[in-house]
Design a protein around this motif. Structure first.
Motif, mmCIF file in Angstrom:
data_model
loop_
_atom_site.group_PDB
_atom_site.id
_atom_site.type_symbol
_atom_site.label_atom_id
_atom_site.label_comp_id
_atom_site.label_asym_id
_atom_site.label_seq_id
_atom_site.Cartn_x
_atom_site.Cartn_y
_atom_site.Cartn_z
ATOM 1 N N TYR A 98 38.430 37.491 68.998
ATOM 2 C CA TYR A 98 39.310 38.077 67.976
ATOM 3 C C TYR A 98 40.588 38.649 68.570
ATOM 4 O O TYR A 98 41.583 38.803 67.875
ATOM 5 N N ASN A 135 43.993 37.158 67.818
ATOM 6 C CA ASN A 135 44.692 37.461 66.561
ATOM 7 C C ASN A 135 45.595 38.681 66.698
ATOM 8 O O ASN A 135 46.585 38.812 65.981
ATOM 9 N N LYS A 145 49.167 37.610 68.279
ATOM 10 C CA LYS A 145 50.088 36.712 67.573
ATOM 11 C C LYS A 145 51.409 37.396 67.237
ATOM 12 O O LYS A 145 51.459 38.626 67.115
ATOM 13 N N ILE A 201 45.003 45.210 62.197
ATOM 14 C CA ILE A 201 44.326 43.926 62.008
ATOM 15 C C ILE A 201 42.850 44.249 62.042
ATOM 16 O O ILE A 201 42.252 44.369 63.097
ATOM 17 N N GLY A 202 42.303 44.437 60.877
ATOM 18 C CA GLY A 202 40.917 44.870 60.813
ATOM 19 C C GLY A 202 40.815 46.278 61.365
ATOM 20 O O GLY A 202 41.502 47.180 60.915
ATOM 21 N N CYS A 253 31.845 35.848 60.091
ATOM 22 C CA CYS A 253 31.989 36.807 61.180
ATOM 23 C C CYS A 253 33.221 36.471 61.999
ATOM 24 O O CYS A 253 33.939 37.340 62.460
ATOM 25 N N GLY A 254 33.459 35.188 62.180
ATOM 26 C CA GLY A 254 34.594 34.739 62.975
ATOM 27 C C GLY A 254 35.031 33.364 62.526
ATOM 28 O O GLY A 254 34.309 32.672 61.808
ATOM 29 N N VAL A 255 36.248 33.002 62.948
ATOM 30 C CA VAL A 255 36.856 31.744 62.508
ATOM 31 C C VAL A 255 37.522 31.113 63.725
ATOM 32 O O VAL A 255 38.685 30.725 63.674
ATOM 33 N N GLU A 285 40.054 28.342 63.864
ATOM 34 C CA GLU A 285 41.360 28.496 63.228
ATOM 35 C C GLU A 285 42.243 29.547 63.913
ATOM 36 O O GLU A 285 43.402 29.709 63.546
ATOM 37 N N TYR A 286 41.701 30.238 64.909
ATOM 38 C CA TYR A 286 42.482 31.317 65.528
ATOM 39 C C TYR A 286 43.721 30.804 66.255
ATOM 40 O O TYR A 286 44.748 31.458 66.266
ATOM 41 N N ARG A 309 42.759 24.699 58.494
ATOM 42 C CA ARG A 309 42.097 25.539 57.512
ATOM 43 C C ARG A 309 40.895 24.819 56.918
ATOM 44 O O ARG A 309 40.961 23.628 56.624
ATOM 45 N N LEU A 326 33.505 43.055 59.257
ATOM 46 C CA LEU A 326 33.755 43.441 60.649
ATOM 47 C C LEU A 326 32.591 44.305 61.137
ATOM 48 O O LEU A 326 31.967 45.026 60.339
ATOM 49 N N VAL A 355 37.920 37.481 56.690
ATOM 50 C CA VAL A 355 37.237 38.339 57.664
ATOM 51 C C VAL A 355 37.901 39.720 57.731
ATOM 52 O O VAL A 355 37.252 40.740 57.508
ATOM 53 N N TYR A 356 39.185 39.716 58.033
ATOM 54 C CA TYR A 356 39.839 41.001 58.325
ATOM 55 C C TYR A 356 39.916 41.913 57.108
ATOM 56 O O TYR A 356 39.873 43.126 57.242
ATOM 57 N N ARG A 416 37.702 41.703 54.705
ATOM 58 C CA ARG A 416 36.310 41.770 54.199
ATOM 59 C C ARG A 416 36.252 41.316 52.745
ATOM 60 O O ARG A 416 35.683 42.003 51.878
#
Lengths: 341, 341
Positions: A53, A56, A59, A68-69, A250-252, A255-256, A262, A281, B271-272, B274
């Motif tokens: 994560y 992200n 970026k 970010i979260g 939980c995660g992607v 796509e990060y 997508r 999260l 995710v971020y 939620r």
């Protein structure tokens, strides 16, 4: 006493896949003392968690002002915070004393200077290796525990599909699911798959044609999909989820590093099968921390769960450890060891 | 007594947008009598509900053996069942008598011959027009009520975005949300928008550049997105949903007639922030039916809610009414009136 602290920062924002050239090693002279009552704590970092994560936060759309979260953006040249285990070398905070073991948000470096207010707690290793407190008993573990039990609401006998099943979170979800009496199918890369095939009901290779994976290997469908990757795997899962299925996102990771990529899950399936797709999260489940530690440490002591760790040494190797996450290099929780204990 | 029953069927499966040529009018001689104890009921159809989801039952991947949500596929030449209001003309079922008004699953025709076991209940109009029991007090209403209150879990003051806000379900969600004290932004076509602009806080035109819609009109973000359309609107909504936002996926009309068209919502946002994306069907909330009727009829009596109906007459016009749903022709709940009451 003064030391030379070596730490890693980013040179620029990173919008695609991370490369060695994006990072640099910095050094600073650091006095290992704090003013009494300053509330600052200086720690010597022992082990740091290497987490996907973080990309992200690096970026260009991120900034240190923008949340970010649970974290903020990482600006170039800034110290990079990360979960980890450390030892206190100087403390102006009455909660901590020299030589205390601590766990919480430290840095991608050899030493961390920590202000009051960040997540930092004294650590009782409870007889476990310190690395366990970075991963399986740390935030990765909490992400797995909260995500699986609270987001997925699993029941014994349900069919669970986990992507990145050898990763820090996926490996634990698979084990929690097995302990609960679920049928568990995991998906991972070739070398990861081979390491794991005895622990789950079925392991499969994640680069197999994804649309076929689920239908071939989850013949009775999927009640729960624990998603660590997004992309085509999420699409394939939605096609094979059973009525009232749950998908914890939980995660992607797919796509990060590619904003153009997508998942386009079939929303007709979402409606007709009443699928619930829920992002979350780990920090959302801090209230479950005591339960998580108690349950997981019991499973570890009885041998019902095992840690799977992938440890590299040295601050200079933090970027390559991080880059490897996006190349499927790691088998298990990626950790960098900073010094000998 | 024998009558000629006229009813509409499909000639083929329909995989794209429906056209007049996909349908045909059939006639059959129908004796208006049933054997006592047969449990068959023959009804004269008064009003039938015209619903977009029926197109999914007509696709070639559907079959009358395969369940699609709460219904089965519609095979070519088969009688097409639909929600509606009717009057009993002959009954072999002790639950019903001649001249009873009933509501439930009738057919795209002038008469329906109904077996035991289908959804059919005696109707007390409670002083409301019969059309209300097809739409606002029928399954469209229940879809809005269950979806908004149970799936979205709204709180007073939250910001609600509704797509297809003039449609059978969207129009009601907007009104429920206003009654609860939410700030409500609706999205609909030009002519629909003009009819509705006084009832919500803000109405906007759905063909405006979708990515900009939400950010321009929902400046404080969206807490709840009630989705009737899918596609780009879903993507735009996900980009603008607030932390812990909820998305109820009631319908995906933008994707029903074009299997290649898919929403690709940004899962990093899921995710971020939620975000919870939840598909559902009206039938999931049959347990709330009494609450729904009581609440909604109170609102109608006090003038806090209004029905918006779009009524066409004649069995021969059922296909054009249905086709119009996919062309944004209808303003409000689409109903076909079969005979004068």
């Amino acid at each position: 006493m003064e030391v030379t602290n070596r730490y890693k920062t980013t040179k620029t924002h990173i919008d695609g896949a991370p490369k060695e050239s994006h990072f640099e090693l910095k050094t600073e002279a650091l006095a290992l003392s704090v003013e009494p009552g300053s509330n600052f704590v200086i720690v010597k970092n022992l082990y740091v968690s290497i987490d996907p994560y973080q990309i992200n936060r690096m970026k260009s759309q991120s900034s240190s002002q923008k949340s970010i979260g649970f974290a903020f953006g990482i600006a170039p040249s800034e110290v990079i915070d990360t979960y980890g285990v450390a030892k206190v070398v100087a403390s102006g905070n009455p909660k901590f004393e020299k030589d205390d073991l601590v766990v919480g948000l430290i840095t991608w470096g050899e030493y961390s200077v920590l202000k009051e207010g960040i997540i930092l707690n004294k650590l009782d290793p409870m007889g476990f290796p310190l690395t366990y407190h970075v991963g399986i008993l740390g935030f990765s573990g909490l992400a797995a525990y909260g995500g699986f039990f609270e987001v997925c609401k699993p029941k014994k006998g349900e069919k669970v599909f986990v992507s990145a099943a050898s990763g820090s979170v996926g490996k634990m979800v698979g084990q929690y699911a097995k302990q609960l009496g679920c049928y568990v199918v995991g998906c991972a890369g070739t070398k990861q798959k081979n390491c794991l095939k005895r622990s789950l009901d079925l392991m499969m290779h994640s680069t197999t044609e994804k649309k076929q994976i689920c239908s071939q290997h989850c013949k009775d469908g999927i009640d729960i999909y624990f998603d660590n990757v997004g992309g085509e795997m999420l699409e394939a899962a939605v096609d094979n989820v059973n009525t009232f299925g749950r998908i914890a996102v939980c995660g992607v990771i797919a796509e990060y590093t590619d904003a153009g990529k997508r998942a386009a899950p079939d929303m007709l399936n979402v409606v007709y099968k009443r699928i619930r797709i829920q992002g979350y999260l780990a920090t959302d489940y801090l209230n479950m921390y005591a339960d998580f530690i108690s349950t997981t440490s019991d499973h570890l002591r009885t041998g019902n769960m095992q840690a799977l760790e992938d440890i590299t040494s040295g601050v200079e190797n933090i970027p390559s450890a991080f880059i490897g996450l996006f190349r499927d290099d790691n088998i298990g929780k990626k950790i960098v060891k900073l010094v000998d204990e």
